[in-house]
Design an enzyme around this catalytic site. Structure first.
Site, PDB file in Angstrom:
ATOM      1  N   GLU A 175      14.894  36.670  67.153  1.00 27.75           N
ATOM      2  CA  GLU A 175      14.238  37.304  65.999  1.00 27.75           C
ATOM      3  C   GLU A 175      14.859  38.657  65.647  1.00 27.75           C
ATOM      4  O   GLU A 175      14.468  39.690  66.194  1.00 27.75           O
ATOM      5  CB  GLU A 175      12.738  37.487  66.278  1.00 27.75           C
ATOM      6  CG  GLU A 175      12.002  38.122  65.091  1.00 27.75           C
ATOM      7  CD  GLU A 175      10.499  38.298  65.287  1.00 27.75           C
ATOM      8  OE1 GLU A 175      10.008  38.123  66.423  1.00 27.75           O
ATOM      9  OE2 GLU A 175       9.822  38.614  64.301  1.00 27.75           O
ATOM     10  N   LYS A 217      14.592  33.337  63.950  1.00 27.53           N
ATOM     11  CA  LYS A 217      13.379  33.830  63.267  1.00 27.53           C
ATOM     12  C   LYS A 217      13.743  35.082  62.476  1.00 27.53           C
ATOM     13  O   LYS A 217      13.648  36.204  62.980  1.00 27.53           O
ATOM     14  CB  LYS A 217      12.285  34.117  64.297  1.00 27.53           C
ATOM     15  CG  LYS A 217      11.019  34.720  63.683  1.00 27.53           C
ATOM     16  CD  LYS A 217       9.831  34.623  64.607  1.00 27.53           C
ATOM     17  CE  LYS A 217       8.635  35.328  63.992  1.00 27.53           C
ATOM     18  NZ  LYS A 217       7.388  35.012  64.669  1.00 27.53           N
TER      19      LYS A 217
HETATM   20  P1  13P Z   1       4.467  38.629  61.294  1.00 25.63           P
HETATM   21  O1  13P Z   1       4.506  37.280  60.622  1.00 25.63           O
HETATM   22  O2  13P Z   1       3.134  39.273  61.260  1.00 25.63           O
HETATM   23  O3  13P Z   1       5.599  39.503  60.843  1.00 25.63           O
HETATM   24  O4  13P Z   1       4.686  38.376  62.845  1.00 25.63           O
HETATM   25  C1  13P Z   1       5.649  37.498  63.257  1.00 25.63           C
HETATM   26  C2  13P Z   1       6.163  37.926  64.570  1.00 25.63           C
HETATM   27  O5  13P Z   1       6.187  37.142  65.491  1.00 25.63           O
HETATM   28  C3  13P Z   1       6.680  39.289  64.722  1.00 25.63           C
HETATM   29  O6  13P Z   1       7.360  39.413  65.925  1.00 25.63           O
END
Ligand code: 13P
Length: 330
Positions: A175, A217
Site C-alpha cells: 500500500e 493497494k
Molecule cells: P481508507 O479507505 O479509510 O483510506 O483506509 C484504507 C486503509 O487500509 C488505509 O491503510
C-alpha cells in the site's frame, strides 16, 4: 491455505473487495471520538463483532484486514473472529506495519516502521489464521515533496515487507498511499503517482517479489482535498493512464483505499476507473479495499449500543453493496 489459493480467492472474486478494519489504537480512537464512543478494548471488540457478524457480507467482501489485537478477539459468545469470517468464506488478513515515524528529525515526511522482527511476527500471524498481510507507506505532496529520499526508503521497505510475507506464505498487500492532503492539482497527483509506483515496482522486482502473488493497494489519482474537485471520468482516465505506465501486467489485483473521499465520491470514481480500464482492456482486477468509506455510516449508527447493531449492519451491507456495484463499473 497456500498463497496461491489465497490470491486466487481474492483476485477471482468478481464484484467483491476487501474491508479494511485494521485501524490502529490511535486511528480507531479518532473514529470513536467522532461519534462519542469511549475507546476500550471491549468497545473495539464489540464494534468489530458488529462488522464481522453482518449477515450477507460475504456477497460483497472476500477478505477483511484486521489489526493485531483483533486477530485474537472473539465474539461475546466466544467464537474467534477468524472463525466467524472463515465460516462465511471471507479470508482474514493482518496489518503488519507498526505505523508512521518521521523520515528524519524535523521532516514533514513520514516513513513506516515494522521491519524489525517481522519474520517472527508473520509466523505467529499465520498460526493465528491470517492468510494475507498489509503494509502502508504514505507520500505527502508539497513543495519539493515527496522527496526522492522518502520514495527510495518507502519503496525499499515495501519490497522487503512483501518478500518477507511471501517467504512466510502470506499474500502481501503493498500500500503506497499518495495522500490527498493539500491543494495540488490532478496533474500533480498523477505525476507523483507515476513516480511512486515506478519506484515501488522497481524495488519489488529487484527483491524478486513474485508479482502474480501480491496485491497493490494504491490511491486513486485525485486532486488534493483543498483543490477544485474533478469529474469521476477525469479520475478514471488519470488513474488508468498512470497504471498503464507503471503496473506490470502480471499483477492480478488492485484494491484501492478510500483515503478520506466521501462514499459517493469514491464509488463514482471506482466505477469510472473500471469503465476507463474496460475501454482499453487492462489486465488487472480493479476493486476496493476501503476502510472509512465502508464503515462511516455504520459506525455513526452503531454508537456503541447493542440496540443499534442491526441498523449498523444494514448500513454496512448497503455500503459494501454500493462499492461492489462500483467495482463492476456500474
Ligand atoms: P481508507 O479507505 O479509510 O483510506 O483506509 C484504507 C486503509 O487500509 C488505509 O491503510
Amino acid at each position: 491455505m497456500s498463497s496461491s489459493e489465497t490470491i486466487a480467492t481474492l483476485a477471482n472474486a468478481k464484484g467483491k473487495g476487501i474491508l479494511a478494519a485494521d485501524e490502529s489504537f490511535g486511528s480507531i480512537k479518532k473514529r470513536f471520538d467522532n461519534v462519542g464512543v469511549p475507546t476500550t478494548e471491549e468497545t473495539r471488540r464489540a464494534y468489530r463483532e458488529m462488522l464481522f457478524t453482518t449477515e450477507g457480507l460475504e456477497a460483497y467482501v472476500s477478505g477483511v484486514i484486521l489489526f493485531e489485537e483483533t486477530l485474537g478477539h472473539k465474539t461475546a459468545k466466544g467464537q474467534p473472529f477468524v472463525e466467524v469470517l472463515r465460516n462465511k468464506g471471507i479470508l482474514p488478513g493482518i496489518k503488519v506495519d507498526q505505523g508512521l515515524v518521521p523520515l528524519a528529525e524535523g521532516s514533514l515526511e513520514q516513513t513506516t516502521k515494522g521491519l524489525d522482527g517481522l519474520p517472527a511476527r508473520l509466523e505467529g500471524y499465520v498460526k493465528q489464521g491470517a492468510t494475507f498481510a498489509k503494509w502502508r507507506a504514505v507520500f505527502l505532496i508539497g513543495e519539493g515533496l515527496p522527496s526522492s529520499a522518502l520514495i527510495d526508503v518507502n519503496a525499499a521497505n515495501l519490497a522487503a515487507y512483501a518478500k518477507a510475507c511471501q517467504n512466510a506464505g502470506l499474500v502481501p498487500i503493498v500500500e503506497p498511499e499518495v495522500l490527498m492532503e493539500g491543494p495540488h492539482s490532478l496533474e500533480r497527483a498523477a505525476e507523483v503517482q507515476d513516480e511512486v509506483l515506478k519506484a515501488v515496482f522497481a524495488a519489488l522486482k529487484s527483491r524478486r517479489v513474485d508479482l502474480p502473488q501480491m496485491i497493490l493497494k494504491p490511491s486513486m489519482v485525485v486532486p488534493g482535498a483543498k483543490a477544485t474537485p474533478v469529474s469521476p471520468r477525469d479520475v478514471g482516465e488519470a488513474t488508468v493512464a498512470s497504471f498503464r505506465k507503471t503496473l506490470p501486467s502480471e499483477l492480478p489485483m488492485v484494491a484501492f483505499l478510500s483515503g478520506g473521499q466521501t462514499e459517493d465520491q469514491v464509488n463514482a470514481n471506482l466505477s469510472a476507473i473500471n469503465q476507463a480500464a474496460a475501454l482499453t482492456e487492462e489486465p488487472w482486477r480493479l476493486t476496493f479495499s476501503f476502510g472509512r468509506s465502508l464503515q462511516k455510516t455504520a459506525l455513526g449508527l452503531w454508537k456503541g449500543e447493542t440496540a443499534h447493531v442491526a441498523a449498523a449492519q444494514k448500513a454496512l451491507l448497503a455500503s459494501a453493496a454500493r462499492a461492489s456495484t462500483a467495482s463492476l463499473g456500474r
